[in-house]
Design a protein around this motif. Structure first.
Motif, PDB file in Angstrom:
ATOM      1  N   ASP A 130      14.021 -13.602   9.699  1.00 21.72           N
ATOM      2  CA  ASP A 130      13.717 -13.904  11.111  1.00 21.72           C
ATOM      3  C   ASP A 130      13.576 -15.406  11.319  1.00 21.72           C
ATOM      4  O   ASP A 130      14.047 -15.959  12.314  1.00 21.72           O
ATOM      5  N   VAL A 131      12.922 -16.080  10.374  1.00 23.26           N
ATOM      6  CA  VAL A 131      12.792 -17.540  10.474  1.00 23.26           C
ATOM      7  C   VAL A 131      14.185 -18.181  10.433  1.00 23.26           C
ATOM      8  O   VAL A 131      14.511 -19.035  11.266  1.00 23.26           O
ATOM      9  N   GLN A 132      15.019 -17.730   9.496  1.00 24.33           N
ATOM     10  CA  GLN A 132      16.361 -18.312   9.367  1.00 24.33           C
ATOM     11  C   GLN A 132      17.179 -18.115  10.645  1.00 24.33           C
ATOM     12  O   GLN A 132      17.771 -19.058  11.173  1.00 24.33           O
ATOM     13  N   PHE A 133      17.217 -16.888  11.158  1.00 20.25           N
ATOM     14  CA  PHE A 133      18.007 -16.618  12.366  1.00 20.25           C
ATOM     15  C   PHE A 133      17.448 -17.370  13.562  1.00 20.25           C
ATOM     16  O   PHE A 133      18.204 -17.901  14.377  1.00 20.25           O
ATOM     17  N   THR A 134      16.144 -17.413  13.659  1.00 21.38           N
ATOM     18  CA  THR A 134      15.532 -18.049  14.826  1.00 21.38           C
ATOM     19  C   THR A 134      15.752 -19.553  14.791  1.00 21.38           C
ATOM     20  O   THR A 134      15.967 -20.185  15.833  1.00 21.38           O
ATOM     21  N   ARG A 135      15.729 -20.137  13.602  1.00 19.63           N
ATOM     22  CA  ARG A 135      16.008 -21.576  13.493  1.00 19.63           C
ATOM     23  C   ARG A 135      17.355 -21.925  14.106  1.00 19.63           C
ATOM     24  O   ARG A 135      17.525 -22.961  14.737  1.00 19.63           O
ATOM     25  N   SER A 136      18.342 -21.051  13.907  1.00 15.12           N
ATOM     26  CA  SER A 136      19.658 -21.376  14.462  1.00 15.12           C
ATOM     27  C   SER A 136      19.786 -20.922  15.917  1.00 15.12           C
ATOM     28  O   SER A 136      20.741 -21.293  16.596  1.00 15.12           O
ATOM     29  N   ALA A 137      18.843 -20.131  16.404  1.00 15.56           N
ATOM     30  CA  ALA A 137      18.940 -19.612  17.776  1.00 15.56           C
ATOM     31  C   ALA A 137      18.212 -20.477  18.801  1.00 15.56           C
ATOM     32  O   ALA A 137      18.479 -20.375  20.000  1.00 15.56           O
ATOM     33  N   VAL A 138      17.274 -21.311  18.349  1.00 10.71           N
ATOM     34  CA  VAL A 138      16.485 -22.126  19.291  1.00 10.71           C
ATOM     35  C   VAL A 138      16.402 -23.568  18.784  1.00 10.71           C
ATOM     36  O   VAL A 138      16.626 -23.836  17.600  1.00 10.71           O
ATOM     37  N   GLU A 139      16.060 -24.449  19.708  1.00  8.39           N
ATOM     38  CA  GLU A 139      15.926 -25.857  19.318  1.00  8.39           C
ATOM     39  C   GLU A 139      14.481 -26.327  19.364  1.00  8.39           C
ATOM     40  O   GLU A 139      14.214 -27.511  19.187  1.00  8.39           O
ATOM     41  N   VAL A 140      13.581 -25.416  19.613  1.00  8.15           N
ATOM     42  CA  VAL A 140      12.151 -25.765  19.641  1.00  8.15           C
ATOM     43  C   VAL A 140      11.556 -25.510  18.257  1.00  8.15           C
ATOM     44  O   VAL A 140      12.166 -24.838  17.418  1.00  8.15           O
ATOM     45  N   PRO A 141      10.363 -26.041  17.989  1.00 12.12           N
ATOM     46  CA  PRO A 141       9.723 -25.786  16.693  1.00 12.12           C
ATOM     47  C   PRO A 141       9.505 -24.294  16.435  1.00 12.12           C
ATOM     48  O   PRO A 141       9.180 -23.536  17.340  1.00 12.12           O
ATOM     49  N   VAL A 142       9.724 -23.925  15.179  1.00 13.70           N
ATOM     50  CA  VAL A 142       9.532 -22.536  14.753  1.00 13.70           C
ATOM     51  C   VAL A 142       8.320 -22.470  13.829  1.00 13.70           C
ATOM     52  O   VAL A 142       8.259 -23.155  12.802  1.00 13.70           O
ATOM     53  N   ILE A 143       7.351 -21.653  14.232  1.00 13.29           N
ATOM     54  CA  ILE A 143       6.214 -21.344  13.367  1.00 13.29           C
ATOM     55  C   ILE A 143       6.603 -20.085  12.593  1.00 13.29           C
ATOM     56  O   ILE A 143       6.915 -19.058  13.198  1.00 13.29           O
ATOM     57  N   GLY A 144       6.611 -20.165  11.288  1.00 12.41           N
ATOM     58  CA  GLY A 144       7.003 -19.015  10.481  1.00 12.41           C
ATOM     59  C   GLY A 144       5.841 -18.461   9.690  1.00 12.41           C
ATOM     60  O   GLY A 144       4.914 -19.189   9.318  1.00 12.41           O
ATOM     61  N   LEU A 145       5.893 -17.176   9.470  1.00 18.96           N
ATOM     62  CA  LEU A 145       4.902 -16.534   8.597  1.00 18.96           C
ATOM     63  C   LEU A 145       5.583 -15.389   7.878  1.00 18.96           C
ATOM     64  O   LEU A 145       6.689 -14.991   8.235  1.00 18.96           O
ATOM     65  N   TRP A 146       4.915 -14.888   6.855  1.00 19.98           N
ATOM     66  CA  TRP A 146       5.417 -13.739   6.101  1.00 19.98           C
ATOM     67  C   TRP A 146       4.239 -12.800   5.918  1.00 19.98           C
ATOM     68  O   TRP A 146       3.312 -13.107   5.172  1.00 19.98           O
ATOM     69  N   LYS A 147       4.305 -11.686   6.628  1.00 21.94           N
ATOM     70  CA  LYS A 147       3.239 -10.692   6.469  1.00 21.94           C
ATOM     71  C   LYS A 147       3.561  -9.820   5.273  1.00 21.94           C
ATOM     72  O   LYS A 147       4.665  -9.271   5.179  1.00 21.94           O
ATOM     73  N   ASP A 148       2.593  -9.682   4.399  1.00 17.16           N
ATOM     74  CA  ASP A 148       2.759  -8.836   3.220  1.00 17.16           C
ATOM     75  C   ASP A 148       1.566  -7.877   3.183  1.00 17.16           C
ATOM     76  O   ASP A 148       0.456  -8.284   2.840  1.00 17.16           O
ATOM     77  N   GLY A 149       1.816  -6.645   3.587  1.00 18.20           N
ATOM     78  CA  GLY A 149       0.730  -5.675   3.707  1.00 18.20           C
ATOM     79  C   GLY A 149       0.091  -5.753   5.077  1.00 18.20           C
ATOM     80  O   GLY A 149       0.572  -6.483   5.957  1.00 18.20           O
ATOM     81  N   HIS A 150      -0.994  -5.002   5.300  1.00 15.71           N
ATOM     82  CA  HIS A 150      -1.672  -5.090   6.584  1.00 15.71           C
ATOM     83  C   HIS A 150      -3.194  -5.038   6.466  1.00 15.71           C
ATOM     84  O   HIS A 150      -3.897  -4.926   7.457  1.00 15.71           O
ATOM     85  N   ASP A 151      -3.707  -5.122   5.248  1.00 20.64           N
ATOM     86  CA  ASP A 151      -5.154  -5.172   5.069  1.00 20.64           C
ATOM     87  C   ASP A 151      -5.523  -6.459   4.342  1.00 20.64           C
ATOM     88  O   ASP A 151      -4.723  -6.985   3.565  1.00 20.64           O
ATOM     89  N   GLY A 152      -6.753  -6.912   4.556  1.00 14.80           N
ATOM     90  CA  GLY A 152      -7.215  -8.091   3.830  1.00 14.80           C
ATOM     91  C   GLY A 152      -6.374  -9.311   4.159  1.00 14.80           C
ATOM     92  O   GLY A 152      -6.017  -9.542   5.311  1.00 14.80           O
TER      93      GLY A 152
END
Ligand code: LRY
Length: 228
Positions: A55-77
């Motif tokens: 998503d970060v890679q595709f979005t980088r090429s789709a927009v010219e504004v800053p991209v805040i990226g994250l990677w969610k791994d799991g959903h607890d803690g």
């Protein structure tokens, strides 16, 4: 384009749109994320926030504004970009800003928040947004060297109740303390009026996700209103 701390000035008082679809959902496709992000930029988003390396890679090429990226791994803690390895992967995918868990909880790789921030700085040009859940988290995140403090995890750790709307009390407390880093309001901002309130409470910028980019949730809100 490398985003510097000074470059963050362009985000002052601006809207940042979080574009996320969750595992198993029809819109969970990096191309779709990029298209949604580009649509948000047309509407006036000054930056976007996306989850997942592709998503970060595709979005980088789709927009010219800053991209805040994250990677969610799991959903607890600790699950938002939980380790230095995750953070560097997000930076390498092209994120200008890497959002990481910014709480004081133990991290899966046993690094401290400060070591994590230092590791990101040593290996990338990305800025660091610390997703915090309390005032004490925010203080620790500033001490750890984060460039931006987010209220993202307010109500999602055991330190604060989960308010129906944004946790404006926490936001005002952090912003009012003058910690020296921009405070980004994020989490349960569901209306334009709440976004405005967040700025008025001292937010540097405002992140809106669900209320703009998650049709299943928005549809449910309308459906509930018809049934009650
Ligand atoms: C707690 C957590 O996992 N927050 C995530 C962080 O990226 C996202 O699921 C949220 O959508 C995002 O923070 C924006 O908030 P809201 O969708 O409420 O406007």
């Amino acid at each position: 384009m490398i985003l510097t701390p000074e470059g963050l000035d362009a985000l002052h008082s601006q809207l940042i749109v979080s574009c996320q679809a969750y595992p198993g959902e029809p819109m969970r496709d990096p191309r779709t994320t990029g298209q949604v992000a580009a649509s948000a930029v047309i509407g006036g988003a000054a930056a976007v926030r996306v989850q997942g390396l592709a998503d970060v890679q595709f979005t980088r090429s789709a927009v010219e504004v800053p991209v805040i990226g994250l990677w969610k791994d799991g959903h607890d803690g600790v699950f938002i970009t939980p380790t230095l390895r995750h953070a560097l992967a997000v930076a390498n995918a092209g994120a200008h800003i890497v959002a990481i868990d910014g709480t004081r909880r133990p991290r899966p790789d046993s690094l401290t928040l400060k070591q994590t921030v230092s590791g990101i700085r040593a290996e990338s040009h990305a800025l660091v947004m610390a997703d915090c859940g309390s005032f004490a988290d925010a203080v620790a995140a500033v001490e750890a060297g984060a460039d931006l403090i987010g209220t993202t995890l307010a109500g999602y750790t055991d330190e604060r109740p989960k308010t129906a709307g944004p946790d404006l009390g926490l936001l005002a407390e952090i912003a009012g303390a003058g910690l020296g880093k921009p405070v980004v309001a994020e989490g349960r901002i569901h209306t334009p009026a709440q976004a405005r309130q967040a700025l008025d409470a001292g937010a540097f910028a405002v992140v809106v996700g669900t209320a703009i980019t998650h049709p299943a949730s928005i549809t449910g809100w309308f459906k509930d209103a018809l049934e009650n």
